[in-house]
Design an enzyme around this catalytic site. Structure first.
Site, short mmCIF file in Angstrom:
data_model
loop_
_atom_site.label_atom_id
_atom_site.label_comp_id
_atom_site.label_asym_id
_atom_site.label_seq_id
_atom_site.Cartn_x
_atom_site.Cartn_y
_atom_site.Cartn_z
N SER A 1 -9.87 10.65 -0.82
CA SER A 1 -8.58 10.12 -0.16
C SER A 1 -8.06 11.45 0.73
O SER A 1 -8.88 12.00 1.59
CB SER A 1 -7.80 9.41 -0.95
OG SER A 1 -7.02 8.51 -0.36
N ASP B 1 -14.25 -0.06 2.73
CA ASP B 1 -12.98 0.38 2.33
C ASP B 1 -12.04 -0.17 3.48
O ASP B 1 -11.92 -0.20 4.78
CB ASP B 1 -13.01 1.80 2.66
CG ASP B 1 -11.87 2.47 1.98
OD1 ASP B 1 -10.66 2.12 2.07
OD2 ASP B 1 -11.95 3.72 1.66
N GLU C 1 0.71 -1.26 -0.02
CA GLU C 1 -0.05 -0.06 -0.16
C GLU C 1 0.78 1.34 -0.01
O GLU C 1 0.36 2.13 -0.81
CB GLU C 1 -1.11 -0.06 1.31
CG GLU C 1 -1.82 1.12 1.19
CD GLU C 1 -2.85 1.20 0.08
OE1 GLU C 1 -3.10 2.28 -0.40
OE2 GLU C 1 -3.57 0.23 -0.15
N GLU C 2 1.91 1.29 0.73
CA GLU C 2 2.62 2.65 0.94
C GLU C 2 4.12 2.56 0.44
O GLU C 2 4.68 3.64 0.37
CB GLU C 2 2.68 2.88 2.47
CG GLU C 2 1.29 2.75 3.28
CD GLU C 2 0.25 3.82 2.37
OE1 GLU C 2 0.45 4.48 1.55
OE2 GLU C 2 -0.80 3.69 2.90
N HIS D 1 -12.00 1.48 -1.45
CA HIS D 1 -11.59 2.70 -1.46
C HIS D 1 -11.87 3.76 -2.65
O HIS D 1 -12.06 5.01 -2.77
CB HIS D 1 -10.07 2.99 -1.07
CG HIS D 1 -9.61 4.13 -0.77
ND1 HIS D 1 -9.93 4.95 0.32
CD2 HIS D 1 -8.57 4.91 -1.74
CE1 HIS D 1 -9.18 6.09 0.26
NE2 HIS D 1 -8.52 6.03 -0.85
#
Length: 734
Positions: free
Chosen positions: A602, A677, A199-200, A709
């Site tokens: 977001s 989400d 994800e990051e 999301h």
């Protein structure tokens, strides 16, 4: 100010939201996932069907006969309504922002340029280019075997994948299946990338093949200490209670190990990553000799990054170099080991801008390859024989992405050679030996065009001209296509902030128009650029709005001083910068300053809330989709990068949340969130709902059962953007 004229006529057909999210794709037949065959003979790509832009098939462009042909029709193998996608694969696609796609969503070339590997409908297939088309495709796994991250080894002997949290190989010569790890299950995962890595950290894989097929390096992670979060995912006809190991800011992360194993099986050899277990395994790369690994180890606070060199036979690494920062270190994939000399190319932001450096394998700096007040986006390719490295960057214009060549000897780093010709946005894929590249180029009035080029930029072939003519899907609306104006306003510290502004269709300078103000505002995304634009922006332009976007401090591609402004407090510098944009808008004689509406998704949704809470006196209404409301609810790697740990910066976390400012939220709010989400958890919005209700603050709400999301289904997209347009029409048009 850079400006472009507006071309619109009263008779031009207007866009509709129904059309924006229907088939065929308004962008035209835009290829995606472009790859050049290892031998440079052809370019392969994925393309959506005319009747369903999200159903992808595999295509090729042959350089020899300049022909384009369909290789694999996804529906010929699996009917669209019977495609099986495991829950683990769905989650992985959500991380990679491909959740809306179907059919063939990924593929890999074999090194002999004769075979392609791809998953489809829960089965792994090989396509053999040497066989007649009707017999070219064969399955190599059985139906019902769930797998992730299928790869083909560098020399083509093996296919590999992750199944049931263990690593497996298939010997493509013998057809035998081999399990390489055996302890996966429950909280133990082998050869997978953990949640925050996907994800990051922009790392989707958890295993890496040696260049000679002799071994596989793999990550093993243990989630035992990561908090188990139970959350409800609400669907239209049922509710699922999902148990997810989710490391929020300040929580325990996974514990990682790095092993090396033979593709034939056996006991792994473990690499020593140091005594501190609370680290991030950022990147893993093999050296060309297949005996050594380069491992990037990032500290928990993300202010130190060690590049380790480990001999896989002994497992004890040495530190080649260490990067440090007073704020945080941005991870990258720009590490390239050269074959003809014991050196490697490394990217660093130590100068304040992302530039390239050449190092020896003893860890000594040889020289800089580039310099100046501009950012390199990424390394595209290296031609050792010609002594050049090719990069993407924004040296000529902060709003463009161009292709440049830098000499490996460092002599041309101040003034690199620009290879790409057109102004605008270039997204290039280079051949392994940098002998040619594929370029996807667009600008605000030109949809993506895909061409093949020699390394000096000369055009060799056109894969997709995508000309905006009468046959193009956008043709009915091209006369109403509005060109943006670009310019700058000054932040409080004097920094120039770039904006993009569209004037309404049939613009009349004597009238005053409401403003649709769209932003993202967060790290990692530049919204204001000279690329083919957003169709919803054009829709709002055609419905009488000034459409405005501005990139505040904290966003990328402007150097570290610009980016670091959000360190230890988010929602402060960003809001001040966006308010500078509002002040500029109100200075324009054709803007109705009392009817400015803000919209974000977001991080942009978070920004919309902060703008309304801190400056409702200047904003008429706002829409926040999937917003973060409290950074203590968001994941560790992203949040701690900018805010540090809650233990050391609790005041910063409080000041960065929406709670201290909610009494100031006076303007109408539309809050939108998907009820399943797993990125920005629905809890962010439920907590906000309760806080607003306790204060007696009225707001409008739309939730989407089963929505993730991105609210990625066409039906959800049509609904949410119709809702947003209706909301602003009601609030901004007196």
């Amino acid at each position: 100010m850079i400006s472009m004229t507006v071309c619109a006529t009263a008779a031009a057909e207007k866009l509709s939201i129904e059309r924006i999210f229907s088939d065929p794709n308004l962008n035209g037949a835009s290829p995606r996932s472009l790859h050049i065959a290892p031998d440079g003979s052809r370019v392969t790509f994925l393309r959506g069907k005319t009747e369903d832009q999200n159903q992808l098939d595999l295509w090729e462009y042959n350089l020899a006969d300049k022909s384009t042909r369909l290789l694999v029709d996804s529906h010929a193998l699996v009917a669209g309504d019977t495609e099986i996608v495991s829950e683990a694969e769905k989650a992985r696609r959500e991380r990679q922002r491909t959740a809306s796609l179907k059919g063939i969503v990924s593929y890999r070339w074999a090194p002999d340029s004769k075979k392609l590997l791809f998953p489809l409908g829960g089965v792994l297939y090989l396509y053999d280019l040497t066989v007649v088309p009707e017999k070219a495709v064969r399955p190599i796994t059985r139906v019902g075997l769930e797998f992730l991250d299928a790869q083909i080894s560098p020399r083509g002997r093996y296919a590999s994948f992750v199944s049931q949290q263990n690593l497996w190989t298939i010997d493509l010569q013998k057809g035998t299946l081999q399990q390489l790890t055996h302890d996966g299950g429950g909280v133990i995962h082998n050869a997978e990338a953990e949640f925050v890595a996907q994800e990051e950290m922009a790392r989707a894989s958890g295993y890496w093949w040696a260049p000679d097929d002799s071994a596989v390096a793999f990550e093993r992670f243990d989630e035992t200490k990561v908090p188990l979060v139970k959350r409800s995912e609400l669907f239209a006809d049922h509710t699922e209670v999902v148990e997810q190991r989710y490391p929020a800011a300040g929580d325990n992360n996974v514990r990682v190990r790095l092993g090396v194993v033979s593709p034939k099986g056996g006991k792994p050899n473990w690499i020593d990553l140091g005594k501190n277990e609370d680290i991030y395994l950022a990147r893993v790369n093999w050296l060309p000799d297949a005996q050594r690994l380069a491992v990037q180890r990032q500290s928990r606070d993300q202010r130190t990054l060690d590049l380790l060199l480990a001999d896989v036979r002994y497992g004890t690494p040495k530190i080649l170099l260490t990067e440090t920062s007073k704020t945080w270190i941005n991870l990258h994939d720009d590490l390239t080991f050269l074959h003809k000399q014991d050196t490697f190319i490394w990217a660093s932001e130590r100068s304040g801008y992302k530039q390239l450096y050449l190092y020896g394998l003893d860890g000594t700096l040889r020289h800089a390859l580039s310099s100046g007040e501009w950012d390199i986006d990424k390394v595209l390719g290296v031609d050792e024989a010609a002594g050049k490295v090719y990069v993407a960057g924004n040296r000529d214009n902060a709003l463009d992405a161009q292709i440049y060549a830098l000499p490996l000897d460092g002599d041309g780093g101040i003034a690199p050679e620009r290879i790409s010709r057109e102004d605008g946005w270039h997204d290039a894929v280079f051949a392994d030996n940098a002998s040619l590249y594929v370029d996807t180029w667009s600008d605000p009035l030109t949809p993506p065009r895909v061409t093949i080029h020699a390394p000096d930029g000369a055009q060799l072939a056109i894969i997709e001209a995508n000309t905006l003519d009468v046959t193009h899907p956008y043709a009915p609306y091209r006369e109403a296509l509005s060109a943006p104006e670009f310019g700058t306003v000054k932040a409080e510290d004097g920094q120039a902030l770039y904006y993009r502004l569209y004037k309404p269709a049939d613009f009349d300078a004597s009238k005053k128009y409401p403003v649709f103000f769209r932003f993202y505002g967060g790290p990692g995304r530049q919204l204001v650029n000279r690329a083919w634009g957003d169709h919803f922006d054009q829709y709002m332009v055609q419905h009488g709005y000034v459409v405005f976007s501005l990139d505040n401090r904290g966003t990328p591609r402007r150097g570290r001083q610009f980016e670091d402004a959000i360190f230890k407090q988010m929602g402060n510098a960003e809001v001040h910068d966006q308010l500078a944009g509002i002040a500029y808008l109100k200075s324009l004689p054709y803007v109705d300053g009392k009817h400015i509406g803000v919209f974000g998704w977001s991080y942009g949704g978070y920004m919309a809330l902060m703008m309304l809470a801190k400056a409702s006196d200047q904003i008429a209404a706002g829409v926040a989709v999937a917003p973060v409301t409290d950074w203590r609810l968001y994941d560790s790697h992203y949040t701690e990068r900018y805010l540090d740990s809650p233990k050391t910066n609790m005041d910063g976390y409080t000041a960065s949340s929406v709670w201290p400012y909610l009494d100031g939220l006076k303007s109408p709010l539309l809050l939108v969130h998907g009820m399943a989400d797993d990125n920005v958890l629905f809890t962010n919005s439920t907590k906000l709902m309760a806080e607003l209700q306790n204060r007696g603050t009225q707001f409008e709400l739309m939730t989407y059962p089963g929505g993730k999301h991105g609210l990625s289904t066409p039906a959800m997209r049509k609904h949410v953007f119709s809702l947003i347009a209706k909301f602003f029409d009601e609030k901004l048009k007196p």
